[in-house]
Design a protein around this motif. Structure first.
Motif, PDB file in Angstrom:
ATOM      1  N   LYS A   1       0.827  -1.206   0.000  1.00 42.42           N
ATOM      2  CA  LYS A   1       0.000   0.000   0.000  1.00 42.42           C
ATOM      3  C   LYS A   1       0.863   1.258   0.000  1.00 42.42           C
ATOM      4  O   LYS A   1       1.901   1.323   0.651  1.00 42.42           O
ATOM      5  CB  LYS A   1      -0.974   0.003   1.167  1.00 42.42           C
ATOM      6  N   LYS A   2       0.411   2.230  -0.773  1.00 38.95           N
ATOM      7  CA  LYS A   2       1.113   3.502  -0.926  1.00 38.95           C
ATOM      8  C   LYS A   2       0.232   4.657  -0.466  1.00 38.95           C
ATOM      9  O   LYS A   2       0.172   5.705  -1.091  1.00 38.95           O
ATOM     10  CB  LYS A   2       1.542   3.692  -2.383  1.00 38.95           C
ATOM     11  N   TYR A   3      -0.438   4.438   0.635  1.00 40.13           N
ATOM     12  CA  TYR A   3      -1.292   5.467   1.210  1.00 40.13           C
ATOM     13  C   TYR A   3      -1.302   5.319   2.727  1.00 40.13           C
ATOM     14  O   TYR A   3      -0.928   4.267   3.262  1.00 40.13           O
ATOM     15  CB  TYR A   3      -2.710   5.368   0.667  1.00 40.13           C
ATOM     16  N   THR A   4      -1.676   6.371   3.387  1.00 40.72           N
ATOM     17  CA  THR A   4      -1.795   6.339   4.847  1.00 40.72           C
ATOM     18  C   THR A   4      -3.212   6.754   5.238  1.00 40.72           C
ATOM     19  O   THR A   4      -3.893   7.479   4.502  1.00 40.72           O
ATOM     20  CB  THR A   4      -0.796   7.291   5.510  1.00 40.72           C
ATOM     21  N   VAL A   5      -3.639   6.289   6.398  1.00 37.94           N
ATOM     22  CA  VAL A   5      -4.963   6.617   6.922  1.00 37.94           C
ATOM     23  C   VAL A   5      -4.780   7.245   8.299  1.00 37.94           C
ATOM     24  O   VAL A   5      -3.985   6.763   9.110  1.00 37.94           O
ATOM     25  CB  VAL A   5      -5.863   5.365   7.027  1.00 37.94           C
ATOM     26  N   CYS A   6      -5.511   8.313   8.554  1.00 39.34           N
ATOM     27  CA  CYS A   6      -5.372   9.015   9.825  1.00 39.34           C
ATOM     28  C   CYS A   6      -5.814   8.124  10.991  1.00 39.34           C
ATOM     29  O   CYS A   6      -6.531   7.140  10.817  1.00 39.34           O
ATOM     30  CB  CYS A   6      -6.185  10.311   9.811  1.00 39.34           C
ATOM     31  N   GLU A   7      -5.354   8.491  12.167  1.00 37.14           N
ATOM     32  CA  GLU A   7      -5.608   7.674  13.353  1.00 37.14           C
ATOM     33  C   GLU A   7      -7.069   7.654  13.744  1.00 37.14           C
ATOM     34  O   GLU A   7      -7.589   6.632  14.211  1.00 37.14           O
ATOM     35  CB  GLU A   7      -4.762   8.207  14.522  1.00 37.14           C
ATOM     36  N   ASN A   8      -7.764   8.772  13.547  1.00 34.38           N
ATOM     37  CA  ASN A   8      -9.160   8.855  13.978  1.00 34.38           C
ATOM     38  C   ASN A   8     -10.029   9.448  12.867  1.00 34.38           C
ATOM     39  O   ASN A   8     -10.241  10.663  12.825  1.00 34.38           O
ATOM     40  CB  ASN A   8      -9.279   9.695  15.243  1.00 34.38           C
ATOM     41  N   PRO A   9     -10.554   8.624  11.967  1.00 30.41           N
ATOM     42  CA  PRO A   9     -11.390   9.134  10.869  1.00 30.41           C
ATOM     43  C   PRO A   9     -12.621   9.897  11.354  1.00 30.41           C
ATOM     44  O   PRO A   9     -13.138  10.747  10.636  1.00 30.41           O
ATOM     45  CB  PRO A   9     -11.798   7.861  10.114  1.00 30.41           C
ATOM     46  N   LYS A  10     -13.064   9.616  12.589  1.00 32.76           N
ATOM     47  CA  LYS A  10     -14.257  10.295  13.094  1.00 32.76           C
ATOM     48  C   LYS A  10     -14.023  11.776  13.361  1.00 32.76           C
ATOM     49  O   LYS A  10     -14.980  12.535  13.513  1.00 32.76           O
ATOM     50  CB  LYS A  10     -14.760   9.613  14.367  1.00 32.76           C
ATOM     51  N   SER A  11     -12.757  12.178  13.408  1.00 27.91           N
ATOM     52  CA  SER A  11     -12.461  13.592  13.642  1.00 27.91           C
ATOM     53  C   SER A  11     -12.165  14.333  12.342  1.00 27.91           C
ATOM     54  O   SER A  11     -11.903  15.535  12.356  1.00 27.91           O
ATOM     55  CB  SER A  11     -11.267  13.738  14.585  1.00 27.91           C
ATOM     56  N   ALA A  12     -12.190  13.600  11.217  1.00 29.23           N
ATOM     57  CA  ALA A  12     -11.881  14.209   9.919  1.00 29.23           C
ATOM     58  C   ALA A  12     -13.168  14.445   9.138  1.00 29.23           C
ATOM     59  O   ALA A  12     -14.083  13.613   9.155  1.00 29.23           O
ATOM     60  CB  ALA A  12     -10.945  13.312   9.118  1.00 29.23           C
ATOM     61  N   PHE A  13     -13.229  15.552   8.427  1.00 28.30           N
ATOM     62  CA  PHE A  13     -14.394  15.815   7.585  1.00 28.30           C
ATOM     63  C   PHE A  13     -14.246  15.127   6.233  1.00 28.30           C
ATOM     64  O   PHE A  13     -15.196  14.557   5.712  1.00 28.30           O
ATOM     65  CB  PHE A  13     -14.576  17.319   7.382  1.00 28.30           C
ATOM     66  N   PHE A  14     -13.034  15.168   5.664  1.00 31.79           N
ATOM     67  CA  PHE A  14     -12.808  14.560   4.356  1.00 31.79           C
ATOM     68  C   PHE A  14     -12.098  13.224   4.497  1.00 31.79           C
ATOM     69  O   PHE A  14     -11.128  13.088   5.252  1.00 31.79           O
ATOM     70  CB  PHE A  14     -11.969  15.479   3.469  1.00 31.79           C
ATOM     71  N   TRP A  15     -12.580  12.237   3.743  1.00 30.45           N
ATOM     72  CA  TRP A  15     -11.937  10.929   3.716  1.00 30.45           C
ATOM     73  C   TRP A  15     -10.742  10.941   2.768  1.00 30.45           C
ATOM     74  O   TRP A  15      -9.626  10.568   3.122  1.00 30.45           O
ATOM     75  CB  TRP A  15     -12.922   9.849   3.295  1.00 30.45           C
ATOM     76  N   ASP A  16     -10.971  11.362   1.524  1.00 26.07           N
ATOM     77  CA  ASP A  16      -9.900  11.426   0.538  1.00 26.07           C
ATOM     78  C   ASP A  16      -9.932  12.796  -0.125  1.00 26.07           C
ATOM     79  O   ASP A  16     -10.457  13.757   0.444  1.00 26.07           O
ATOM     80  CB  ASP A  16     -10.011  10.275  -0.470  1.00 26.07           C
ATOM     81  N   LEU A  17      -9.399  12.907  -1.322  1.00 24.44           N
ATOM     82  CA  LEU A  17      -9.318  14.206  -1.994  1.00 24.44           C
ATOM     83  C   LEU A  17     -10.673  14.729  -2.445  1.00 24.44           C
ATOM     84  O   LEU A  17     -10.799  15.916  -2.774  1.00 24.44           O
ATOM     85  CB  LEU A  17      -8.377  14.118  -3.204  1.00 24.44           C
ATOM     86  N   PHE A  18     -11.695  13.872  -2.467  1.00 24.29           N
ATOM     87  CA  PHE A  18     -12.982  14.264  -3.035  1.00 24.29           C
ATOM     88  C   PHE A  18     -14.173  14.079  -2.103  1.00 24.29           C
ATOM     89  O   PHE A  18     -15.165  14.802  -2.225  1.00 24.29           O
ATOM     90  CB  PHE A  18     -13.258  13.457  -4.317  1.00 24.29           C
ATOM     91  N   HIS A  19     -14.101  13.104  -1.200  1.00 18.41           N
ATOM     92  CA  HIS A  19     -15.300  12.667  -0.492  1.00 18.41           C
ATOM     93  C   HIS A  19     -15.191  12.875   1.020  1.00 18.41           C
ATOM     94  O   HIS A  19     -14.124  12.635   1.610  1.00 18.41           O
ATOM     95  CB  HIS A  19     -15.543  11.176  -0.754  1.00 18.41           C
ATOM     96  N   PRO A  20     -16.284  13.268   1.663  1.00 17.39           N
ATOM     97  CA  PRO A  20     -16.308  13.336   3.129  1.00 17.39           C
ATOM     98  C   PRO A  20     -16.224  11.948   3.763  1.00 17.39           C
ATOM     99  O   PRO A  20     -16.513  10.930   3.123  1.00 17.39           O
ATOM    100  CB  PRO A  20     -17.655  13.991   3.440  1.00 17.39           C
ATOM    101  N   THR A  21     -15.833  11.921   5.030  1.00 22.28           N
ATOM    102  CA  THR A  21     -15.894  10.694   5.821  1.00 22.28           C
ATOM    103  C   THR A  21     -17.348  10.427   6.198  1.00 22.28           C
ATOM    104  O   THR A  21     -18.237  11.258   5.984  1.00 22.28           O
ATOM    105  CB  THR A  21     -15.079  10.846   7.112  1.00 22.28           C
ATOM    106  N   GLN A  22     -17.585   9.273   6.803  1.00 21.63           N
ATOM    107  CA  GLN A  22     -18.926   8.994   7.314  1.00 21.63           C
ATOM    108  C   GLN A  22     -19.303  10.028   8.374  1.00 21.63           C
ATOM    109  O   GLN A  22     -20.455  10.482   8.430  1.00 21.63           O
ATOM    110  CB  GLN A  22     -18.976   7.585   7.904  1.00 21.63           C
ATOM    111  N   ALA A  23     -18.319  10.393   9.213  1.00 25.00           N
ATOM    112  CA  ALA A  23     -18.584  11.416  10.235  1.00 25.00           C
ATOM    113  C   ALA A  23     -18.913  12.751   9.580  1.00 25.00           C
ATOM    114  O   ALA A  23     -19.798  13.484  10.041  1.00 25.00           O
ATOM    115  CB  ALA A  23     -17.366  11.567  11.146  1.00 25.00           C
ATOM    116  N   GLY A  24     -18.208  13.070   8.503  1.00 21.95           N
ATOM    117  CA  GLY A  24     -18.470  14.317   7.788  1.00 21.95           C
ATOM    118  C   GLY A  24     -19.872  14.348   7.205  1.00 21.95           C
ATOM    119  O   GLY A  24     -20.599  15.341   7.341  1.00 21.95           O
TER     120      GLY A  24
END
Length: 245
Positions: free
Chosen positions: A204-227
């Motif tokens: 894998k050539k990507y990283t994922v933040c420690e707490n997705p629930k505190s992030a609004f965006f998941w990737d370059l285009f889409h919000p997280t479920q929390a967002g």
């Protein structure tokens, strides 16, 4: 209505638009053709349709495709008008097929998506992009207002205001338990890669933040479920009550 249909049917294809895009999947007109085919096959009854809600979702893929195929900045206002006219045609078509409540979203602030804000380390929205989004949303609002004024069979056209819902979170993230609103949670390890990338050895050539629930965006285009949950709560207060029968 068959049991498996009672929660609705999704005709959307990822990456598609109102018109054709770089993804070779059915555009919105053809997706409505599929819906019409089910009606012709009596999968839906007139009663089903009159008690249903149709969601017409437009995410901006048409504009990305326009710009990637050498569309000019000067031609964008004209293209925006053409696109909104086709959306309006699609709404009218759904109305004629018998749907009594039709929802269409306006565009989120495309100038604030991480793919746009990356050059500023995700710190600043692109005002030029957002000005064009505002034009799209203004024309769409005018069209929907006119449709509601002209409707004679109690059809309700409703706009989901994604733009204001997104901006309210991005401008005041702390009140929504969002800490990392400008930066995406899932990113490529370099500019060569993106969320989900792997190399030839399947590393894998990507990283994922420690707490997705505190992030609004998941990737370059889409919000997280929390967002999306925060956006939904905004929409629920302002527009979703209009969808009740």
């Amino acid at each position: 209505m068959p049991q498996y249909l009672k929660y609705g049917v999704n005709f959307a294809y990822g990456g598609t638009g109102v018109f054709d895009t770089s993804f070779s999947y059915p555009n919105m007109t053809i997706q409505i053709d599929f819906f019409n085919q089910l009606i012709q096959e009596n999968v839906f009854t007139p009663s089903d349709l009159s008690n249903s809600v149709a969601l017409v979702s437009v995410a901006g893929n048409d504009y990305g495709f326009y710009l990637s195929t050498n569309g000019s900045d000067q031609g964008l206002p004209s293209f925006i008008a053409t696109l909104v006219n086709q959306i309006t045609t699609n709404l009218i078509r759904l109305q004629k097929l018998g749907v009594k409540k039709i929802v269409v979203d306006d565009l989120e602030p495309l100038g604030c998506l991480p793919v746009t804000t990356a050059p500023t380390s995700f710190q600043r929205c692109n005002s030029t992009s957002n000005d064009l989004v505002i034009l799209h949303n203004k024309l769409l609002n005018q069209s929907v207002t006119k449709l509601n004024q002209q409707s004679k069979d109690h059809t309700t056209f409703v706009i989901l205001d994604l733009y204001d819902s997104f901006m309210s979170v991005l401008n005041d993230p702390s009140t929504n338990k969002i800490k990392d609103q400008p930066k995406p949670c899932c990113v490529g390890v370099s500019s060569k890669y993106f969320c989900g990338s792997v190399d030839e050895n399947n590393v894998k050539k990507y990283t994922v933040c420690e707490n997705p629930k505190s992030a609004f965006f998941w990737d370059l285009f889409h919000p997280t479920q929390a967002g999306w949950n925060v956006v939904y709560n905004k929409l629920h207060k302002e527009a979703l009550h209009q969808l009740q029968y």
